[in-house]
Motif scaffolding. Structure first.
Motif, PDB file in Angstrom:
ATOM      1  N   ASP A  19       2.288 -11.873 -32.123  1.00  9.13           N
ATOM      2  CA  ASP A  19       1.109 -11.062 -32.186  1.00  9.13           C
ATOM      3  C   ASP A  19      -0.139 -11.809 -31.057  1.00  9.13           C
ATOM      4  N   GLY A  20       0.287 -12.713 -30.618  1.00  7.58           N
ATOM      5  CA  GLY A  20      -0.427 -13.472 -29.520  1.00  7.58           C
ATOM      6  C   GLY A  20      -1.527 -13.936 -30.148  1.00  7.58           C
ATOM      7  N   GLN A  21      -2.109 -13.948 -31.496  1.00  4.52           N
ATOM      8  CA  GLN A  21      -3.361 -14.533 -31.987  1.00  4.52           C
ATOM      9  C   GLN A  21      -3.085 -16.009 -32.535  1.00  4.52           C
ATOM     10  N   GLY A  22      -2.052 -16.282 -33.351  1.00  3.12           N
ATOM     11  CA  GLY A  22      -1.615 -17.531 -33.762  1.00  3.12           C
ATOM     12  C   GLY A  22      -2.519 -18.054 -34.626  1.00  3.12           C
ATOM     13  N   SER A  23      -2.469 -19.331 -34.978  1.00  2.00           N
ATOM     14  CA  SER A  23      -3.200 -19.835 -36.096  1.00  2.00           C
ATOM     15  C   SER A  23      -3.567 -21.311 -35.599  1.00  2.00           C
ATOM     16  N   ALA A  24      -4.343 -21.916 -36.620  1.00  2.48           N
ATOM     17  CA  ALA A  24      -5.010 -23.102 -36.107  1.00  2.48           C
ATOM     18  C   ALA A  24      -3.856 -24.233 -35.760  1.00  2.48           C
ATOM     19  N   SER A  25      -3.891 -24.686 -34.641  1.00  2.00           N
ATOM     20  CA  SER A  25      -2.868 -25.839 -34.349  1.00  2.00           C
ATOM     21  C   SER A  25      -3.061 -27.355 -34.906  1.00  2.00           C
ATOM     22  N   PRO A  26      -2.170 -27.754 -35.756  1.00  2.00           N
ATOM     23  CA  PRO A  26      -2.758 -29.173 -36.233  1.00  2.00           C
ATOM     24  C   PRO A  26      -2.850 -30.155 -35.235  1.00  2.00           C
ATOM     25  N   SER A  27      -1.928 -29.907 -34.050  1.00  2.00           N
ATOM     26  CA  SER A  27      -1.888 -31.066 -33.229  1.00  2.00           C
ATOM     27  C   SER A  27      -3.189 -31.054 -32.709  1.00  2.00           C
ATOM     28  N   ALA A  28      -4.357 -30.116 -32.536  1.00  2.00           N
ATOM     29  CA  ALA A  28      -5.456 -30.222 -31.988  1.00  2.00           C
ATOM     30  C   ALA A  28      -6.539 -30.722 -32.788  1.00  2.00           C
ATOM     31  N   ARG A  29      -6.303 -30.656 -34.208  1.00  2.00           N
ATOM     32  CA  ARG A  29      -7.389 -31.126 -35.375  1.00  2.00           C
ATOM     33  C   ARG A  29      -7.549 -32.686 -35.039  1.00  2.00           C
ATOM     34  N   GLY A  30      -8.717 -33.187 -34.705  1.00  2.00           N
ATOM     35  CA  GLY A  30      -8.990 -34.662 -34.431  1.00  2.00           C
ATOM     36  C   GLY A  30      -8.359 -35.324 -33.347  1.00  2.00           C
ATOM     37  N   ALA A  31      -7.907 -34.351 -32.405  1.00  2.00           N
ATOM     38  CA  ALA A  31      -7.123 -34.833 -31.274  1.00  2.00           C
ATOM     39  C   ALA A  31      -7.924 -35.941 -30.371  1.00  2.00           C
ATOM     40  N   ALA A  32      -7.380 -37.146 -29.788  1.00  2.00           N
ATOM     41  CA  ALA A  32      -7.879 -37.939 -29.024  1.00  2.00           C
ATOM     42  C   ALA A  32      -8.189 -37.417 -27.571  1.00  2.00           C
ATOM     43  N   LEU A  33      -9.342 -37.248 -26.862  1.00  2.06           N
ATOM     44  CA  LEU A  33      -9.208 -36.654 -25.513  1.00  2.06           C
ATOM     45  C   LEU A  33     -10.227 -37.413 -24.713  1.00  2.06           C
ATOM     46  N   LEU A  34      -9.834 -37.158 -23.576  1.00  2.00           N
ATOM     47  CA  LEU A  34     -10.721 -38.071 -22.362  1.00  2.00           C
ATOM     48  C   LEU A  34     -11.408 -37.022 -21.632  1.00  2.00           C
ATOM     49  N   ALA A  35     -12.636 -37.055 -21.413  1.00  2.00           N
ATOM     50  CA  ALA A  35     -13.580 -36.291 -20.520  1.00  2.00           C
ATOM     51  C   ALA A  35     -14.100 -37.214 -19.357  1.00  2.00           C
ATOM     52  N   VAL A  36     -14.007 -36.647 -18.101  1.00  2.00           N
ATOM     53  CA  VAL A  36     -14.377 -37.264 -17.010  1.00  2.00           C
ATOM     54  C   VAL A  36     -15.185 -36.619 -16.309  1.00  2.00           C
ATOM     55  N   LYS A  37     -16.451 -37.200 -15.898  1.00  2.00           N
ATOM     56  CA  LYS A  37     -17.304 -36.448 -15.053  1.00  2.00           C
ATOM     57  C   LYS A  37     -17.047 -36.652 -13.484  1.00  2.00           C
ATOM     58  N   ILE A  38     -16.680 -35.481 -13.011  1.00  2.81           N
ATOM     59  CA  ILE A  38     -16.245 -35.476 -11.525  1.00  2.81           C
ATOM     60  C   ILE A  38     -17.449 -34.915 -10.440  1.00  2.81           C
ATOM     61  N   ASP A  39     -17.445 -35.648  -9.413  1.00  2.00           N
ATOM     62  CA  ASP A  39     -18.341 -35.227  -8.268  1.00  2.00           C
ATOM     63  C   ASP A  39     -17.868 -33.973  -7.660  1.00  2.00           C
ATOM     64  N   ASN A  40     -18.735 -33.083  -7.441  1.00  2.00           N
ATOM     65  CA  ASN A  40     -18.373 -31.946  -6.740  1.00  2.00           C
ATOM     66  C   ASN A  40     -18.990 -31.422  -5.565  1.00  2.00           C
TER      67      ASN A  40
END
Length: 305
Positions: free
Chosen positions: A24-45
């Motif tokens: 159906d293309g909608q899906g459900s909540a992905s367990p792998s994304a809950r509480g995931a460790a992520l890195l955000a980097v500010k980039i010059d543009n």
């Protein structure tokens, strides 16, 4: 919905750390994304900072307005990390509201206005500015300062856990093209002193990115591209802060609701975005139903409504 309970979708098999897309293309909540460790980097543009390095590996790229009507990027990594990313520049108040949708992400940046730095220190994130991690940052001789500061993410320790950052931000994914929308192969988003262009390449199945009228390239010479582009119309107002030249810093309000245009598969969808609180992700809907992104990188451009 709490910070650990994002509304997310199933991802295509092309995305690391995820399973297939339901019929159906909608899906459900992905367990792998809950509480995931992520890195955000500010980039010059600005022009002198291009071509940038490593942002083609980002799951999610935000484009926001900064002083003088110029633009700056924030690349968010979850499923994979580049060896080097940059040029790295300073953080803004807009970033802090965006980052609260994630669970204590790592923010890499080159500094901030003094009062913004106090907000960063109080925010629920791991701040790693230039100089805070031995061997992580370096200056390149290929560009003039201040557009030559780069980050080696591997020197920051464990910053990602393999989950897709766009899923953690609330976006759903589906391989099947949603019904509706209008055929469209080009889109331009204008800031007062900057411009983003997106051109659909059917052969590559991607929206190719241009900046200020020129093709945006990777450091290796390939074209920067996104599977999905979200043009999110938000309130852009003067913040309480300014840069060292006295220019007022714009603040893009990303909590609330409003109009959005989603670009995928050579089609444009007039959608609605909603984010109920700082701790929640952004939901996209079309006629009241969830609207899914195409598997692959997502670019979000905050345009003034």
């Amino acid at each position: 919905m709490g910070r650990r309970a994002f509304v997310t979708g199933a991802l295509g098999v092309a995305l690391a750390g995820c399973t297939g897309v339901p019929p159906d293309g909608q899906g459900s909540a992905s367990p792998s994304a809950r509480g995931a460790a992520l890195l955000a980097v500010k980039i010059d543009n600005v022009g002198a900072a291009r071509p940038q390095t490593g942002i083609e590996e980002a799951d999610l790229v935000y484009a926001e307005q900064v002083e003088g009507g110029l633009s700056r990027l924030m690349a968010v990594f979850g499923s994979r990390l580049p060896d080097v990313v940059g040029p790295v520049r300073s953080a803004r108040e807009t970033d802090l509201q965006l980052l609260r949708a994630f669970d204590r992400p790592t923010l890499a940046y080159s500094g901030a206005q003094g009062k913004v730095q106090a907000l960063i220190d109080a925010a629920p994130l791991r701040a790693v500015p230039d100089g805070s991690a031995a061997g992580a940052y370096f200056r390149s001789g290929t560009k003039p300062a201040p557009h030559n500061l780069y980050l080696r993410p591997g020197k920051l320790g464990r910053t990602t856990s393999g989950a897709n950052a766009a899923t953690a931000a609330g976006f759903r994914f589906a391989a099947r093209t949603p019904p509706g929308g209008q055929p469209g192969t080009t889109r331009t988003v204008r800031f007062p002193s900057a411009r983003f262009g997106f051109n659909w390449s059917a052969g590559k199945g991607r929206w190719q990115v241009s900046m200020d009228g020129r093709p945006a390239l990777t450091a290796g010479g390939a074209r920067l591209a996104a599977a999905t582009v979200v043009v999110q119309y938000v309130t852009v107002e003067a913040s309480r802060f300014h840069d060292k030249l006295g220019n007022t810093s714009p603040l893009s309000r990303t909590v609330g609701s409003g109009r959005a245009v989603l670009l995928r598969d050579g089609r444009a969808y007039d959608a609605r975005w909603e984010r109920a609180s700082d701790e929640e992700g952004t939901q996209l809907t079309l006629d009241g139903r969830p609207l899914a992104c195409a598997p692959g990188p997502v670019w979000v451009v905050f345009a003034k409504k």
